[in-house]
Design an enzyme around this catalytic site. Structure first.
Site, PDB file in Angstrom:
ATOM      1  N   HIS A 168      -3.318   9.445  -2.388  1.00  0.00           N
ATOM      2  CA  HIS A 168      -4.279   9.797  -2.800  1.00  0.00           C
ATOM      3  C   HIS A 168      -4.371  11.574  -1.764  1.00  0.00           C
ATOM      4  O   HIS A 168      -3.854  11.938  -0.589  1.00  0.00           O
ATOM      5  CB  HIS A 168      -5.842   9.454  -1.562  1.00  0.00           C
ATOM      6  N   CYS A 255      -8.479   3.795   4.927  1.00  0.00           N
ATOM      7  CA  CYS A 255      -7.912   3.610   3.791  1.00  0.00           C
ATOM      8  C   CYS A 255      -8.853   1.770   4.352  1.00  0.00           C
ATOM      9  O   CYS A 255      -9.918   1.216   3.096  1.00  0.00           O
ATOM     10  CB  CYS A 255      -6.792   2.583   3.476  1.00  0.00           C
TER      11      CYS A 255
HETATM   12  N1  GLY Z   1      -2.177   0.197  -1.665  1.00  0.00           N
HETATM   13  C1  GLY Z   1      -2.726   0.642  -1.974  1.00  0.00           C
HETATM   14  C2  GLY Z   1      -3.879   1.756  -3.414  1.00  0.00           C
HETATM   15  O1  GLY Z   1      -2.087   1.319  -3.973  1.00  0.00           O
HETATM   16  O2  GLY Z   1      -4.055   1.726  -3.943  1.00  0.00           O
END
Ligand code: GLY
Length: 264
Positions: A168, A255
């Site tokens: 991300h 996250c």
């Molecule tokens: N493990 C978090 C994701 O890949 O979204």
């Protein structure tokens, strides 16, 4: 009052036993649920220590990655926008989050285009703009749809690019205050933070770029002493939280929560 790092609320979700099946770019070991739960509890305690109200949702066994709630929504003062995750196994997480945000917001919206994909981990909201990184999980259609939604409140959205091979956009950066970001050198080299003050992660400590500024605290993963010392020297109040288990699933500090102040 800052809208990008001062918050009255956060939402978290307990890790499920299915976390061992969570998505990962590379297998560096199976996450230990008990250790992850202890880290998660410390994280929630840090959020609460700032005076915020923290909602702890029950674990969702059907969704191994559902502890990473940030990917399910973008929370602005005016409304919560439910995302459309690009990972097929995570699509249902967004729908599961929607009622909890509807309970706290008068206005909720939804990214709904069949071709639109976007995850919260690719979105960095600063005091002046919303940066969205195109990635393997967030596509041009998702960004375009979000830009149209947030224009209702006059928010400026800028498309940027998540470095190749990085999960991300915020895997590589975080907001530290109204004008300062913490960034890896590889991401900052793209020029996406021109006009911001930049503190670089120390050489070899790129894995700590995903921190959060939450009220007075900068909450960062433990084990990155050079970057921690640079942040302390710059005047930030640091809280270090164990992240060894979430890191096995490419997860970090941002996250694990949705952070927001719904406008009354
Ligand atoms: N493990 C978090 C994701 O890949 O979204």
């Amino acid at each position: 009052m800052s809208v990008s790092y001062r918050f009255t609320h956060a939402i978290t979700r307990k890790p499920s036993t299915s976390i061992t099946a969570g998505l990962r770019a590379m297998d560096i070991g199976t996450p230990d649920l008990a250790v992850m739960q202890a880290h998660h509890a410390a994280y929630i305690a840090a959020l609460r220590s700032t005076g915020a109200q923290v909602v702890e949702l029950d674990a969702l066994e059907a969704f191994p990655d559902s502890v990473f709630v940030e990917d399910t929504a973008l929370c602005l003062p005016e409304a919560a926008i439910i995302m459309r995750p690009g990972a097929p196994s995570r699509l249902g997480e967004a729908a599961a989050m929607a009622p909890h945000l509807a309970a706290l917001y008068a206005d909720t919206r939804q990214i709904s285009g069949a071709d639109s994909f976007i995850e919260g981990g690719d979105i960095l909201t600063t005091e002046t703009e919303i940066l969205v990184g195109r990635s393997a999980r967030t596509n041009a259609a998702g960004i375009k749809e979000l830009a149209a939604v947030v224009s209702d409140w006059g928010h400026k959205l800028r498309e940027v690019f998540t470095p190749p091979g990085v999960l991300h956009f915020k895997t590589d950066c975080s907001l530290l205050d109204g004008e300062t970001v913490l960034s890896t050198k590889r991401l900052a080299a793209s020029g996406c933070f021109d006009g911001y003050k930049i503190i670089h992660t120390a050489e070899g400590e790129e894995a700590c770029a995903n921190t959060i500024r939450f009220n007075d605290l900068v909450i960062m993963p433990a084990g990155f002493p050079k970057t921690r010392d640079a942040l302390v020297k710059a005047g930030y109040e640091l809280r270090e939280i164990g992240n060894s288990e979430c890191a096995k699933l490419d997860g970090g500090m941002s996250c694990l929560s949705l952070r927001f102040t719904p406008r009354a």
